[in-house]
Design a protein around this motif. Structure first.
Motif, short mmCIF file in Angstrom:
data_model
loop_
_atom_site.label_atom_id
_atom_site.label_comp_id
_atom_site.label_asym_id
_atom_site.label_seq_id
_atom_site.Cartn_x
_atom_site.Cartn_y
_atom_site.Cartn_z
N ARG A 54 0.84 -1.21 0.00
CA ARG A 54 0.00 0.00 0.00
C ARG A 54 0.87 1.26 0.00
O ARG A 54 0.57 2.24 -0.67
CB ARG A 54 -0.93 0.00 1.22
CG ARG A 54 -1.94 -1.15 1.27
CD ARG A 54 -3.06 -1.01 0.27
NE ARG A 54 -3.88 0.14 0.47
CZ ARG A 54 -5.09 0.13 1.02
NH1 ARG A 54 -5.64 -1.00 1.41
NH2 ARG A 54 -5.77 1.25 1.15
N ILE A 55 1.96 1.22 0.75
CA ILE A 55 2.85 2.39 0.82
C ILE A 55 3.60 2.58 -0.50
O ILE A 55 3.72 3.72 -0.98
CB ILE A 55 3.79 2.26 2.04
CG1 ILE A 55 2.97 2.49 3.31
CG2 ILE A 55 4.96 3.22 1.94
CD1 ILE A 55 3.66 2.15 4.59
N PHE A 56 4.08 1.51 -1.11
CA PHE A 56 4.72 1.64 -2.42
C PHE A 56 3.74 2.21 -3.44
O PHE A 56 4.08 3.11 -4.21
CB PHE A 56 5.26 0.29 -2.92
CG PHE A 56 6.73 0.10 -2.67
CD1 PHE A 56 7.66 0.59 -3.56
CD2 PHE A 56 7.17 -0.59 -1.55
CE1 PHE A 56 9.03 0.39 -3.35
CE2 PHE A 56 8.52 -0.79 -1.32
CZ PHE A 56 9.45 -0.29 -2.22
N ALA A 57 2.52 1.68 -3.46
CA ALA A 57 1.52 2.17 -4.42
C ALA A 57 1.24 3.65 -4.20
O ALA A 57 1.15 4.42 -5.15
CB ALA A 57 0.23 1.35 -4.30
N ALA A 58 1.12 4.05 -2.94
CA ALA A 58 0.87 5.47 -2.63
C ALA A 58 2.06 6.33 -3.04
O ALA A 58 1.89 7.43 -3.58
CB ALA A 58 0.57 5.63 -1.15
N GLU A 59 3.25 5.84 -2.81
CA GLU A 59 4.45 6.58 -3.17
C GLU A 59 4.53 6.78 -4.69
O GLU A 59 4.86 7.86 -5.17
CB GLU A 59 5.67 5.81 -2.65
CG GLU A 59 6.96 6.52 -2.64
CD GLU A 59 7.06 7.79 -1.84
OE1 GLU A 59 7.87 8.64 -2.25
OE2 GLU A 59 6.35 7.98 -0.83
N LEU A 60 4.19 5.76 -5.43
CA LEU A 60 4.25 5.83 -6.90
C LEU A 60 3.15 6.71 -7.50
O LEU A 60 3.30 7.23 -8.59
CB LEU A 60 4.15 4.43 -7.50
CG LEU A 60 5.38 3.55 -7.31
CD1 LEU A 60 5.06 2.10 -7.63
CD2 LEU A 60 6.53 4.05 -8.17
N THR A 61 2.05 6.85 -6.79
CA THR A 61 0.91 7.61 -7.31
C THR A 61 0.72 8.94 -6.59
O THR A 61 -0.26 9.64 -6.85
CB THR A 61 -0.39 6.78 -7.20
OG1 THR A 61 -0.61 6.42 -5.83
CG2 THR A 61 -0.32 5.52 -8.06
#
Length: 190
Positions: A54-61
């Motif tokens: 979830r944190i990687f996805a948020a960081e990328l978006t």
């Protein structure tokens, strides 16, 4: 006919699919079993993985992940929590600029390609851990393990060894399955 080698994004997809298949068959009772990660049970490890996705996805978006890494991401349904996180993660890595991004992690900022390898390792290795503990080793993608093992061996991996990251390399027979040699390289006891 030339077939293009899988990209790091393709490899993340493979790891997400493999780990999703494993998580689908993890029971609530099995979540209480000790993990290969010292001091954790499988619920803690899976929660760590889902939170990281979830944190990687948020960081990328450039969005808010909705919580901190070790908040309770699983709730009462670990399978749905994983699937939701995997869908977000997949979409984020498939953005055209995903590898052009600087990704801020707990230990500092890294360029997108290195962030992708770190994330691939997280998804694949935690999936392997869960498979080993729940007797699902037949679902582990040995080719993916061999590729990741070769990738991390080629890196200056010692910068990732230390408390809260990876332990010193453990011995493993050279003829052991790729997932066991990968786990040993990353410091997991066999």
């Amino acid at each position: 006919m030339n077939i293009a080698a899988p990209t790091v994004i393709d490899r993340i997809d493979i790891a997400l699919a493999m780990t999703g298949t494993i998580v689908k068959d993890v029971t609530q009772t099995q979540l209480a079993q000790p993990s290969l990660c010292a001091g954790w049970d499988l619920r803690t490890e899976l929660n760590h993985l889902v939170g990281g996705m979830r944190i990687f996805a948020a960081e990328l978006t450039a969005t808010d992940p909705g919580g901190e890494h070790h908040d309770d991401w699983l709730g009462s349904d670990h399978r749905t929590a994983f699937t939701t996180a995997a869908d977000l993660d997949h979409a984020a890595w498939h953005r055209p600029d995903a590898l052009d991004t600087t990704i801020r992690l707990g230990f500092g900022a890294v360029p997108g390609p290195l962030g992708a390898v770190i994330h691939l390792a997280e998804v694949l290795v935690h999936g392997i851990d869960i498979a080993v503990v729940t007797d699902q080793q037949h679902r582990i993608d040995q080719d993916a393990c061999e590729h990741l093992l070769n990738t991390v061996r080629a890196m200056d991996f010692d910068v990732f060894r230390g408390p809260g990251l990876f332990d010193p390399q453990q011995p493993a027979p050279t003829d052991a399955a790729a997932h066991l040699r990968l786990l040993a390289f990353l410091g997991r006891p066999l």
